[in-house]
Design a protein around this motif. Sequence first.
Motif, PDB file in Angstrom:
ATOM      1  N   PHE A  52      61.883  41.348  71.551  1.00 45.35           N
ATOM      2  CA  PHE A  52      60.778  40.860  70.721  1.00 45.35           C
ATOM      3  C   PHE A  52      60.689  41.574  69.373  1.00 45.35           C
ATOM      4  O   PHE A  52      59.834  41.230  68.551  1.00 45.35           O
ATOM      5  CB  PHE A  52      59.450  41.016  71.465  1.00 45.35           C
ATOM      6  CG  PHE A  52      59.293  40.071  72.630  1.00 45.35           C
ATOM      7  CD1 PHE A  52      59.064  38.717  72.423  1.00 45.35           C
ATOM      8  CD2 PHE A  52      59.379  40.537  73.927  1.00 45.35           C
ATOM      9  CE1 PHE A  52      58.916  37.847  73.487  1.00 45.35           C
ATOM     10  CE2 PHE A  52      59.225  39.670  75.014  1.00 45.35           C
ATOM     11  CZ  PHE A  52      59.005  38.314  74.785  1.00 45.35           C
ATOM     12  N   ASP A  54      59.575  44.496  68.608  1.00 47.27           N
ATOM     13  CA  ASP A  54      58.216  45.012  68.481  1.00 47.27           C
ATOM     14  C   ASP A  54      58.030  46.106  69.521  1.00 47.27           C
ATOM     15  O   ASP A  54      58.601  46.021  70.629  1.00 47.27           O
ATOM     16  CB  ASP A  54      57.198  43.887  68.720  1.00 47.27           C
ATOM     17  CG  ASP A  54      55.765  44.329  68.434  1.00 47.27           C
ATOM     18  OD1 ASP A  54      55.359  44.257  67.259  1.00 47.27           O
ATOM     19  OD2 ASP A  54      55.071  44.760  69.390  1.00 47.27           O
ATOM     20  N   THR A  67      50.346  46.141  71.701  1.00 45.49           N
ATOM     21  CA  THR A  67      50.271  45.835  70.282  1.00 45.49           C
ATOM     22  C   THR A  67      49.709  44.423  70.094  1.00 45.49           C
ATOM     23  O   THR A  67      49.474  43.691  71.056  1.00 45.49           O
ATOM     24  CB  THR A  67      51.661  45.913  69.642  1.00 45.49           C
ATOM     25  OG1 THR A  67      52.486  44.898  70.223  1.00 45.49           O
ATOM     26  CG2 THR A  67      52.300  47.279  69.852  1.00 45.49           C
ATOM     27  N   ARG A  68      49.547  44.043  68.812  1.00 49.08           N
ATOM     28  CA  ARG A  68      49.031  42.704  68.524  1.00 49.08           C
ATOM     29  C   ARG A  68      49.967  41.626  69.074  1.00 49.08           C
ATOM     30  O   ARG A  68      49.521  40.609  69.606  1.00 49.08           O
ATOM     31  CB  ARG A  68      48.846  42.540  67.019  1.00 49.08           C
ATOM     32  CG  ARG A  68      48.240  41.194  66.621  1.00 49.08           C
ATOM     33  CD  ARG A  68      47.976  41.142  65.134  1.00 49.08           C
ATOM     34  NE  ARG A  68      46.975  42.130  64.733  1.00 49.08           N
ATOM     35  CZ  ARG A  68      46.564  42.290  63.478  1.00 49.08           C
ATOM     36  NH1 ARG A  68      47.067  41.554  62.500  1.00 49.08           N
ATOM     37  NH2 ARG A  68      45.652  43.211  63.196  1.00 49.08           N
ATOM     38  N   LYS A  69      51.292  41.862  68.955  1.00 45.27           N
ATOM     39  CA  LYS A  69      52.237  40.859  69.469  1.00 45.27           C
ATOM     40  C   LYS A  69      52.150  40.775  70.988  1.00 45.27           C
ATOM     41  O   LYS A  69      52.196  39.674  71.557  1.00 45.27           O
ATOM     42  CB  LYS A  69      53.672  41.187  69.033  1.00 45.27           C
ATOM     43  CG  LYS A  69      54.702  40.225  69.612  1.00 45.27           C
ATOM     44  CD  LYS A  69      56.094  40.419  69.019  1.00 45.27           C
ATOM     45  CE  LYS A  69      56.181  39.731  67.672  1.00 45.27           C
ATOM     46  NZ  LYS A  69      57.595  39.660  67.189  1.00 45.27           N
ATOM     47  N   ALA A  72      49.238  38.766  71.896  1.00 46.60           N
ATOM     48  CA  ALA A  72      49.470  37.346  71.647  1.00 46.60           C
ATOM     49  C   ALA A  72      50.333  36.723  72.740  1.00 46.60           C
ATOM     50  O   ALA A  72      50.167  35.547  73.087  1.00 46.60           O
ATOM     51  CB  ALA A  72      50.140  37.163  70.282  1.00 46.60           C
ATOM     52  N   LEU A  73      51.247  37.518  73.294  1.00 42.62           N
ATOM     53  CA  LEU A  73      52.135  37.022  74.357  1.00 42.62           C
ATOM     54  C   LEU A  73      51.472  37.023  75.729  1.00 42.62           C
ATOM     55  O   LEU A  73      51.949  36.364  76.658  1.00 42.62           O
ATOM     56  CB  LEU A  73      53.406  37.879  74.412  1.00 42.62           C
ATOM     57  CG  LEU A  73      54.382  37.746  73.245  1.00 42.62           C
ATOM     58  CD1 LEU A  73      55.390  38.891  73.273  1.00 42.62           C
ATOM     59  CD2 LEU A  73      55.102  36.406  73.309  1.00 42.62           C
TER      60      LEU A  73
END
Length: 324
Positions: A52, A54, A67-69, A72-73
């Motif tokens: 990813f 990230d 984290t933000r990602k 989101a996932l």
Amino acid sequence: MSNPTRLGQLDLNLLTLFDALLREQSVTRAAEAVGVTQSAVSHALNRLRDFFDDPLFVKAPEGMVPTRKAEALKPAVVDIVAAIRQRILSEAAFDPATSHRIFTLCMTDMGELVFLPPLLNQFRALAPRCRVRTLQVPSEQIEGLLSSGEADLALGSIRTAPEGLYRQRLFMHLLVTIVSARNRQVGEQLTLQQFEQMPHVAVSLAGRPGDAYDSALEEQGIKRTIFLATPHFLTVPLLLEQQPDLIATVPLELANVFQRYGTVRVVQPPVELAPYALNQHWHPRFHHDPAVVWIRELVKKTFEGYPDHAARKGEAQLRQDVRR
């Protein structure tokens, strides 16, 4: 269009560990939840980070924070892992004698003290390689935990359980009042005036008096003084021992455990309180999951010794004890 080569780099084991890290926010606890080593989780996390591009999880005082990602996932990962459990793994047979599954049960500290021991006896005999984890959470979080598969069952008298959950009655509770063994104000009988005037300890998972397990008292028009609302049953006898003027109304099974330690004694409330049900709840997504079917059948069988007639027997015993 998806890249088949790239898709092949993301196997299901990685998603399972991603899901565990989202839930546990700890490499150690995620490893325990999935049944692998910490190094395996660390290796999987590195692969996920590469895939990813990230960090996904970063160290913080409260643990491994997504984290933000990663946030989101999260919905997609939770849905995929839940779908695998429900639609694919549910087709496979569950063998408790050989399984290494971790079963997660939502219950109060009262459940851990009174009801968990006989259940663990059955587990050790029938599913010796399986493990059990308990969670104590506010009732509004239970549906989400059951829906995601983070918890398998919720046990208790959940007054505000969502309508969408399956519910099965296990047995009926009787409510009784306990007072400190050092309390000299209360004799064998507790008058309504005493009951309303004495300061009460009320147990509520949310810590709010209106959500208390003994809120049936207010429903009968009793105006009592709640001095303390706590989410913990097990603190009640300690509080009564230190503050002998306090009283509390708790389930009979728990009161009997407390009374054995000699710090409290049991008296009848001044009004008759109807028994209330202790149930097990589960989510429709896992209704046909063989492991969840097995655990809820085991729970039901284990508490066949606590049916409605046991409540009536307990009430008769209590009356006999009070007359002595």
